[in-house]
Design a protein around this motif. Structure first.
Motif, mmCIF file in Angstrom:
data_model
loop_
_atom_site.group_PDB
_atom_site.id
_atom_site.type_symbol
_atom_site.label_atom_id
_atom_site.label_comp_id
_atom_site.label_asym_id
_atom_site.label_seq_id
_atom_site.Cartn_x
_atom_site.Cartn_y
_atom_site.Cartn_z
ATOM 1 N N GLY A 55 0.818 -1.206 0.000
ATOM 2 C CA GLY A 55 0.000 0.000 0.000
ATOM 3 C C GLY A 55 0.847 1.248 0.000
ATOM 4 O O GLY A 55 2.027 1.230 -0.334
ATOM 5 N N LEU A 56 0.229 2.342 0.401
ATOM 6 C CA LEU A 56 0.888 3.642 0.358
ATOM 7 C C LEU A 56 1.866 3.825 1.511
ATOM 8 O O LEU A 56 1.627 3.364 2.623
ATOM 9 C CB LEU A 56 -0.161 4.753 0.434
ATOM 10 C CG LEU A 56 -1.188 4.803 -0.690
ATOM 11 C CD1 LEU A 56 -2.236 5.855 -0.382
ATOM 12 C CD2 LEU A 56 -0.521 5.085 -2.010
ATOM 13 N N SER A 57 2.942 4.561 1.233
ATOM 14 C CA SER A 57 3.885 4.918 2.289
ATOM 15 C C SER A 57 3.311 6.098 3.074
ATOM 16 O O SER A 57 2.334 6.733 2.658
ATOM 17 C CB SER A 57 5.236 5.319 1.689
ATOM 18 O OG SER A 57 5.127 6.579 1.034
ATOM 19 N N GLU A 113 3.351 9.164 0.938
ATOM 20 C CA GLU A 113 2.345 9.088 -0.119
ATOM 21 C C GLU A 113 0.950 9.397 0.426
ATOM 22 O O GLU A 113 0.151 10.058 -0.237
ATOM 23 C CB GLU A 113 2.376 7.709 -0.777
ATOM 24 C CG GLU A 113 3.608 7.471 -1.633
ATOM 25 C CD GLU A 113 3.772 6.026 -2.051
ATOM 26 O OE1 GLU A 113 4.369 5.810 -3.129
ATOM 27 O OE2 GLU A 113 3.313 5.114 -1.324
ATOM 28 N N VAL A 114 0.668 8.951 1.635
ATOM 29 C CA VAL A 114 -0.623 9.249 2.269
ATOM 30 C C VAL A 114 -0.740 10.746 2.525
ATOM 31 O O VAL A 114 -1.778 11.354 2.234
ATOM 32 C CB VAL A 114 -0.811 8.451 3.582
ATOM 33 C CG1 VAL A 114 -2.022 8.950 4.363
ATOM 34 C CG2 VAL A 114 -0.924 6.974 3.283
ATOM 35 N N GLU A 152 0.723 13.161 0.919
ATOM 36 C CA GLU A 152 0.562 13.822 -0.368
ATOM 37 C C GLU A 152 -0.874 13.656 -0.889
ATOM 38 O O GLU A 152 -1.484 14.615 -1.365
ATOM 39 C CB GLU A 152 1.551 13.247 -1.382
ATOM 40 C CG GLU A 152 1.475 13.890 -2.738
ATOM 41 C CD GLU A 152 2.461 13.289 -3.726
ATOM 42 O OE1 GLU A 152 2.389 13.678 -4.902
ATOM 43 O OE2 GLU A 152 3.283 12.438 -3.339
ATOM 44 N N LEU A 153 -1.414 12.456 -0.779
ATOM 45 C CA LEU A 153 -2.779 12.200 -1.226
ATOM 46 C C LEU A 153 -3.783 13.044 -0.445
ATOM 47 O O LEU A 153 -4.705 13.640 -1.026
ATOM 48 C CB LEU A 153 -3.110 10.710 -1.085
ATOM 49 C CG LEU A 153 -4.508 10.306 -1.518
ATOM 50 C CD1 LEU A 153 -4.707 10.520 -3.007
ATOM 51 C CD2 LEU A 153 -4.761 8.850 -1.160
#
Length: 74
Positions: free
Chosen positions: A34-36, A39-40, A42-43
């Motif tokens: 899943g997301l790092s 990345e979370v 940034e999302l």
């Protein structure tokens, strides 16, 4: 790190650390996990515009407001 061609290893050409950790298996698992953290973040920033994310911040809002007001006066 070294390559092993041992019959007990699931994938014969994987790289193993001196501790015995299967480096290639760990990399494959990370890709599917899943997301790092970054990345979370940034999302969240892209999809919410930062709204509703204050629980993830350690920013002192009142302090920032005071600094902004002071800089507008100067």
């Amino acid at each position: 790190m070294k390559k092993h061609n041992h019959p007990y290893h699931e994938l014969k050409n994987d790289t193993f650390a001196s501790s015995g950790t299967n480096i290639d298996a760990v990399k494959r698992q990370n890709e599917r996990s899943g997301l790092s953290y970054n990345e979370v973040k940034e999302l969240l920033a892209k999809t919410t515009g930062g709204r509703g994310t204050s629980i993830y911040s350690d920013t002192n809002v009142e302090e920032v407001r005071k600094e902004n007001q002071q800089s507008q006066r100067d």
